[in-house]
Write an enzyme that holds these catalytic residues in place. Structure first.
Site, PDB file in Angstrom:
ATOM      1  N   CYS A   1       0.824  -1.204   0.000  1.00 39.68           N
ATOM      2  CA  CYS A   1       0.000   0.000   0.000  1.00 39.68           C
ATOM      3  C   CYS A   1       0.860   1.257   0.000  1.00 39.68           C
ATOM      4  O   CYS A   1       1.996   1.243   0.468  1.00 39.68           O
ATOM      5  CB  CYS A   1      -0.866   0.022   1.249  1.00 39.68           C
ATOM      6  SG  CYS A   1      -1.836  -1.459   1.472  1.00 39.68           S
TER       7      CYS A   1
ATOM      8  N   ARG B   1       5.082  -0.012  -6.291  1.00 36.63           N
ATOM      9  CA  ARG B   1       5.068  -0.806  -5.054  1.00 36.63           C
ATOM     10  C   ARG B   1       4.054  -1.949  -5.133  1.00 36.63           C
ATOM     11  O   ARG B   1       4.072  -2.838  -4.300  1.00 36.63           O
ATOM     12  CB  ARG B   1       4.726   0.102  -3.872  1.00 36.63           C
ATOM     13  CG  ARG B   1       5.806   1.138  -3.584  1.00 36.63           C
ATOM     14  CD  ARG B   1       5.309   2.113  -2.540  1.00 36.63           C
ATOM     15  NE  ARG B   1       5.064   1.455  -1.284  1.00 36.63           N
ATOM     16  CZ  ARG B   1       5.840   1.516  -0.217  1.00 36.63           C
ATOM     17  NH1 ARG B   1       6.951   2.204  -0.266  1.00 36.63           N
ATOM     18  NH2 ARG B   1       5.533   0.907   0.898  1.00 36.63           N
TER      19      ARG B   1
ATOM     20  N   TRP C   1      -3.092  -2.631  -1.447  1.00 36.07           N
ATOM     21  CA  TRP C   1      -2.709  -3.998  -1.819  1.00 36.07           C
ATOM     22  C   TRP C   1      -3.431  -4.872  -0.819  1.00 36.07           C
ATOM     23  O   TRP C   1      -3.100  -4.864   0.369  1.00 36.07           O
ATOM     24  CB  TRP C   1      -1.189  -4.126  -1.710  1.00 36.07           C
ATOM     25  CG  TRP C   1      -0.606  -5.387  -2.258  1.00 36.07           C
ATOM     26  CD1 TRP C   1      -0.270  -5.639  -3.562  1.00 36.07           C
ATOM     27  CD2 TRP C   1      -0.232  -6.553  -1.520  1.00 36.07           C
ATOM     28  NE1 TRP C   1       0.278  -6.895  -3.670  1.00 36.07           N
ATOM     29  CE2 TRP C   1       0.311  -7.482  -2.438  1.00 36.07           C
ATOM     30  CE3 TRP C   1      -0.309  -6.921  -0.183  1.00 36.07           C
ATOM     31  CZ2 TRP C   1       0.773  -8.734  -2.068  1.00 36.07           C
ATOM     32  CZ3 TRP C   1       0.154  -8.176   0.202  1.00 36.07           C
ATOM     33  CH2 TRP C   1       0.691  -9.061  -0.738  1.00 36.07           C
TER      34      TRP C   1
ATOM     35  N   ASN D   1      -1.700   1.989   5.899  1.00 34.79           N
ATOM     36  CA  ASN D   1      -0.826   0.890   5.471  1.00 34.79           C
ATOM     37  C   ASN D   1      -0.552   0.035   6.700  1.00 34.79           C
ATOM     38  O   ASN D   1      -0.338   0.579   7.783  1.00 34.79           O
ATOM     39  CB  ASN D   1       0.522   1.409   4.970  1.00 34.79           C
ATOM     40  CG  ASN D   1       0.416   2.152   3.672  1.00 34.79           C
ATOM     41  OD1 ASN D   1      -0.647   2.206   3.064  1.00 34.79           O
ATOM     42  ND2 ASN D   1       1.519   2.736   3.243  1.00 34.79           N
ATOM     43  N   GLY D   2      -0.493  -1.271   6.514  1.00 32.67           N
ATOM     44  CA  GLY D   2      -0.198  -2.149   7.647  1.00 32.67           C
ATOM     45  C   GLY D   2      -1.376  -3.057   7.928  1.00 32.67           C
ATOM     46  O   GLY D   2      -2.291  -3.196   7.110  1.00 32.67           O
TER      47      GLY D   2
ATOM     48  N   GLU E   1      18.369 -16.876  -8.497  1.00 26.13           N
ATOM     49  CA  GLU E   1      17.940 -15.521  -8.843  1.00 26.13           C
ATOM     50  C   GLU E   1      17.353 -15.490 -10.262  1.00 26.13           C
ATOM     51  O   GLU E   1      16.328 -14.842 -10.505  1.00 26.13           O
ATOM     52  CB  GLU E   1      19.134 -14.558  -8.692  1.00 26.13           C
ATOM     53  CG  GLU E   1      18.888 -13.114  -9.096  1.00 26.13           C
ATOM     54  CD  GLU E   1      17.796 -12.415  -8.306  1.00 26.13           C
ATOM     55  OE1 GLU E   1      17.285 -12.977  -7.320  1.00 26.13           O
ATOM     56  OE2 GLU E   1      17.425 -11.295  -8.710  1.00 26.13           O
TER      57      GLU E   1
ATOM     58  N   LYS F   1      13.518 -14.340 -11.142  1.00 28.47           N
ATOM     59  CA  LYS F   1      13.162 -13.310 -12.132  1.00 28.47           C
ATOM     60  C   LYS F   1      12.168 -13.871 -13.130  1.00 28.47           C
ATOM     61  O   LYS F   1      11.191 -13.233 -13.491  1.00 28.47           O
ATOM     62  CB  LYS F   1      14.390 -12.810 -12.910  1.00 28.47           C
ATOM     63  CG  LYS F   1      15.433 -12.009 -12.179  1.00 28.47           C
ATOM     64  CD  LYS F   1      14.988 -10.666 -11.681  1.00 28.47           C
ATOM     65  CE  LYS F   1      14.393 -10.789 -10.307  1.00 28.47           C
ATOM     66  NZ  LYS F   1      15.096 -10.285  -9.176  1.00 28.47           N
TER      67      LYS F   1
ATOM     68  N   GLU G   1       8.693 -14.306 -11.532  1.00 22.08           N
ATOM     69  CA  GLU G   1       8.046 -13.050 -11.153  1.00 22.08           C
ATOM     70  C   GLU G   1       7.413 -12.332 -12.326  1.00 22.08           C
ATOM     71  O   GLU G   1       6.318 -11.803 -12.209  1.00 22.08           O
ATOM     72  CB  GLU G   1       9.088 -12.085 -10.570  1.00 22.08           C
ATOM     73  CG  GLU G   1       9.479 -12.342  -9.167  1.00 22.08           C
ATOM     74  CD  GLU G   1      10.486 -11.307  -8.708  1.00 22.08           C
ATOM     75  OE1 GLU G   1      10.207 -10.643  -7.720  1.00 22.08           O
ATOM     76  OE2 GLU G   1      11.552 -11.158  -9.339  1.00 22.08           O
TER      77      GLU G   1
ATOM     78  N   HIS H   1      19.585 -36.050  -8.684  1.00 23.54           N
ATOM     79  CA  HIS H   1      18.956 -36.477  -7.436  1.00 23.54           C
ATOM     80  C   HIS H   1      17.445 -36.214  -7.450  1.00 23.54           C
ATOM     81  O   HIS H   1      16.839 -36.114  -6.386  1.00 23.54           O
ATOM     82  CB  HIS H   1      19.615 -35.790  -6.245  1.00 23.54           C
ATOM     83  CG  HIS H   1      21.076 -36.124  -6.120  1.00 23.54           C
ATOM     84  ND1 HIS H   1      21.520 -37.385  -5.784  1.00 23.54           N
ATOM     85  CD2 HIS H   1      22.182 -35.379  -6.345  1.00 23.54           C
ATOM     86  CE1 HIS H   1      22.844 -37.391  -5.780  1.00 23.54           C
ATOM     87  NE2 HIS H   1      23.268 -36.185  -6.122  1.00 23.54           N
TER      88      HIS H   1
ATOM     89  N   LYS I   1       6.527  -4.142  -4.482  1.00 24.06           N
ATOM     90  CA  LYS I   1       7.957  -3.842  -4.434  1.00 24.06           C
ATOM     91  C   LYS I   1       8.496  -3.917  -3.015  1.00 24.06           C
ATOM     92  O   LYS I   1       9.611  -4.343  -2.785  1.00 24.06           O
ATOM     93  CB  LYS I   1       8.188  -2.449  -5.032  1.00 24.06           C
ATOM     94  CG  LYS I   1       9.646  -2.025  -5.094  1.00 24.06           C
ATOM     95  CD  LYS I   1      10.421  -2.861  -6.086  1.00 24.06           C
ATOM     96  CE  LYS I   1      11.880  -2.475  -6.161  1.00 24.06           C
ATOM     97  NZ  LYS I   1      12.668  -3.541  -6.813  1.00 24.06           N
TER      98      LYS I   1
HETATM   99  C1  F6R Z   1      12.611  -9.983  -6.364  1.00 19.38           C
HETATM  100  C2  F6R Z   1      12.209  -9.017  -5.378  1.00 19.38           C
HETATM  101  C3  F6R Z   1      11.868  -9.485  -4.000  1.00 19.38           C
HETATM  102  C4  F6R Z   1      12.684  -8.671  -2.992  1.00 19.38           C
HETATM  103  C5  F6R Z   1      12.284  -9.027  -1.549  1.00 19.38           C
HETATM  104  C6  F6R Z   1      13.122  -8.263  -0.540  1.00 19.38           C
HETATM  105  O1  F6R Z   1      12.805  -9.408  -7.614  1.00 19.38           O
HETATM  106  O2  F6R Z   1      12.176  -7.857  -5.651  1.00 19.38           O
HETATM  107  O3  F6R Z   1      12.104 -10.849  -3.849  1.00 19.38           O
HETATM  108  O4  F6R Z   1      14.028  -8.935  -3.215  1.00 19.38           O
HETATM  109  O5  F6R Z   1      10.934  -8.720  -1.352  1.00 19.38           O
HETATM  110  O6  F6R Z   1      12.974  -6.887  -0.706  1.00 19.38           O
HETATM  111  P1  F6R Z   1      13.994  -5.860  -0.066  1.00 19.38           P
HETATM  112  O7  F6R Z   1      15.303  -6.050  -0.739  1.00 19.38           O
HETATM  113  O8  F6R Z   1      13.383  -4.517  -0.326  1.00 19.38           O
HETATM  114  O9  F6R Z   1      14.087  -6.178   1.400  1.00 19.38           O
END
Ligand code: F6R
Length: 617
Positions: free
Chosen positions: A2, A27, A75, A101-102, A490, A494, A497, A513, A612
């Site tokens: 949010c 976000r 959100w 928010n929260g 990673e 990506k 996501e 395995h 985000k």
């Molecule tokens: C992946 C991504 C998330 C963040 C995770 C931690 O692309 O963006 O997996 O890496 O939510 O976020 P931060 O780094 O802001 O603590």
């Protein structure tokens, strides 16, 4: 997650609030709303499920606007993403309006109590309950001065609440004031000339002001045109410090790139230079990290390191484990931040913990930091967002200086965080057994990395063609060894996501395995196989996949052309020491997932269900 924006001043609030909401889009959100106060006792609320453009169109039809307002992107946590559940919410009188928010954990109990007193609710949200609760204290208050009455009502209601909040509150009977408060959800005040802003993220207001005050947990603030007053609800004086935001609104624009994610991938040569700037000493052949707030004697006493983070930051931590153990020989352990808090990890006075976070607001990472400090473990932050909660609550640390990252999928902050843990490895290595000549060699290698990334970016067309070829895959496997195992994870993250293709990352040797059961023609395997000590082992694993008719995409080092015998889809990265290899091998994977998502018509910068900055548990 949010987002909140508030404005009080002399200008029309709605364009400022809508622009702020657009800047918070990254976000993640599913509905948006705005409340405007134009001096009369009526607060107009307009809210819509879906994109901010829906809200913008609805606001354009409202004739009576106002110079005070609050706005929100939601959100969903409690209740579906509908118009009714979108914020702002009103209290029972209809005059008090609140965005939040929260999560209010005891909202059901509060709702039942209020319902018994005759309150009726229009939504399923915890936020509407909070609005009603504040309203009851406002109505019952005998303070004559409206602003004080509103602030006291907010404070009294928050005293009854369990959970987390960043809120902004307006009341039709108290024009000319916005009250904000925070606990566990960020809030920042923006200072202007005869006007003030309130936001959950500076990027919402940086187009208007770069002078800000980050609120701390338990702070409550009243804003009017010409003043802001912060107090601590926990007692004692509030810490008020005016900070200057380092980046401008332009830094958070897409420029000529079709997506933020692509822009941020291309920014990496520069963001890595920024991460290293001023931190490499050729005189001493080591890294200089003053922000750690530790003497060389204290650093030398460290015999165990814990690295914690979530998602991409967790993967960067895994690379950190490899690099620190290789360079410094200090036992290093990686803990997913959300698990750390519920584990009882042994640590003593010689243990040093780092929490890694782009946003500096991830609630799980913040909880890990707080748990570490509760146990007396010295805990430092490696953070991108300046002034964020993790940056402020940690015992010290380093900013990665990657600049704003708007694309939901983290890219440049992965490489900048990996750069920072590499500098830590160099620093600890030099304190223990590396010579200054070793340090100088490492500095040369590190400084060469940005240009090597530029050369990989020049292969974008080739990577795009490979991505388009495999865009309809049912799933994808990513394989790597040593420091490239976290890169495989990673790459898979990506891919999931932004393209919604199921993908998983594994150590290459794990293939036989169990994972090999998944190999088939529409399940490509991406192998990260640079020219290192385990190159031949990776080649054997590639052969095993090919023997089962699984397509292979290989990322390898320039010169290892023999892989072209096995697959047409080979992407080359320049040579470098193996501890630096993740900084190069991840770049083709970022581009690969980006072009796959584009080929599949996905909304790259705003992937479904993702936020985000994840500020709820
Ligand atoms: C992946 C991504 C998330 C963040 C995770 C931690 O692309 O963006 O997996 O890496 O939510 O976020 P931060 O780094 O802001 O603590």
């Amino acid at each position: 997650m949010c987002g909140i924006v508030g404005y009080i001043g002399k200008r029309q609030a709605s364009p400022i609030l809508l622009d702020g909401l657009s800047r918070l889009e990254y976000r993640g959100y599913d509905s948006a709303g705005i409340a405007l106060l134009n001096g009369s006792a009526t607060v107009n609320i307009i809210k819509r499920a879906g994109r901010i453009d829906n809200l913008r169109a609805a606001v354009a039809e409202v004739s009576h606007q106002g110079a005070t307002g609050i706005a929100h992107t939601r959100w969903a946590t409690h209740g579906a993403p509908t118009d009714e559940n979108a914020h702002p919410h009103r209290d029972q009188s209809g005059k008090l309006v609140l965005v939040h928010n929260g999560v209010i954990e005891n909202y059901q109990t509060l709702r039942d109590q209020l319902t018994a007193k005759g309150h009726s609710f229009e939504s399923q949200t915890d936020t509407e309950v909070l609005a009603h609760l504040v309203g009851t204290y406002f109505d019952a208050s005998d303070e004559t001065d409206g602003p004080t009455r509103l602030r006291s009502a907010v404070q009294a209601a928050l005293g009854k609440v369990k959970g987390t909040y960043g809120i902004a509150v307006l009341h039709g009977d108290v024009p000319g004031v916005i009250v904000g408060a925070r606990l566990g959800s960020p809030l920042v005040v923006g200072l202007g000339e005869g006007e003030h802003y309130l936001a959950s993220d500076v990027s919402a207001i940086v187009a208007h002001t770069r002078d800000v005050v980050y609120l701390n947990d338990h702070d409550i603030v009243s804003l009017s045109n010409d003043r802001f007053d912060v107090a601590s609800m926990a007692g004692g004086a509030a810490q008020v410090k005016v900070s200057r935001v380092e980046f401008s609104a332009d830094d958070a624009e897409k420029g000529d790139f079709p997506h933020y994610m692509l822009k941020e991938i291309y920014e990496q040569p520069q963001s890595l230079r920024n991460a290293m700037r001023g931190r490499l000493s050729r005189d001493e052949g080591t890294a200089i990290l003053g922000g750690l707030n530790m003497t060389p004697q204290e650093l030398r006493g460290i015999d165990r390191i814990i690295l914690s983070g979530c998602g991409t930051a967790f993967h960067a931590a895994m690379v950190g484990e490899y690099v620190i153990e290789t360079l410094a020989r200090i036992p290093t352990e990686v803990e997913i931040a959300s698990e750390f808090r519920y584990r009882n990890v042994p640590a003593d006075k010689n243990t040093l913990q780092f929490v890694l976070s782009q946003s500096g607001e991830t609630i799980d990472t913040l909880a890990a930091l707080r748990e570490a400090r509760r146990k007396g473990i010295r805990c430092l932050g490696i953070v991108n967002s300046v002034g964020s909660t993790i940056a402020r609550e940690s015992d010290g640390g380093c900013y990665i200086h990657a600049g704003p990252e708007i694309g939901v999928a983290a890219t440049k902050t992965f490489t900048s965080t990996v750069t920072m843990v590499t500098l830590l490895g160099m620093l600890f290595g030099r304190i223990h057994h590396l010579s200054s000549a070793d340090g100088l060699e490492m500095i040369d290698e590190l400084e060469a990395i940005p240009d090597k990334i530029t050369s990989i970016l020049k292969q974008a067309d080739k990577i795009k063609a490979i991505a388009e070829k495999h865009a309809n895959a049912e799933g994808m496997l990513f394989m790597g060894r040593q420091a490239n195992y976290p890169v495989a994870m990673e790459g898979a993250l990506k891919m999931k996501e932004i393209s919604y293709i199921y993908a998983s990352g594994h150590p290459s040797a794990e293939l036989k395995h169990g994972i090999i059961a998944l190999v088939k023609p529409d399940m490509p395997s991406v192998f990260i196989a640079p020219d290192d000590a385990v190159f031949d082992k990776n080649v054997s694993n590639i052969e095993e996949v090919l023997a089962r008719k699984g397509p292979v995409i290989a990322v390898t080092t320039e010169g290892r052309t023999e892989l072209e015998r096995l697959t047409k889809d080979v992407i080359y990265v320049p040579d470098c020491p193996s501890y630096l290899s993740p900084l190069l091998t991840v770049i083709p994977l970022q581009l690969f997932s980006y072009y796959t998502a584009v080929a599949r018509g996905c909304d790259v910068d705003k992937p479904r269900n993702l936020a985000k900055s994840v500020t709820v548990e």
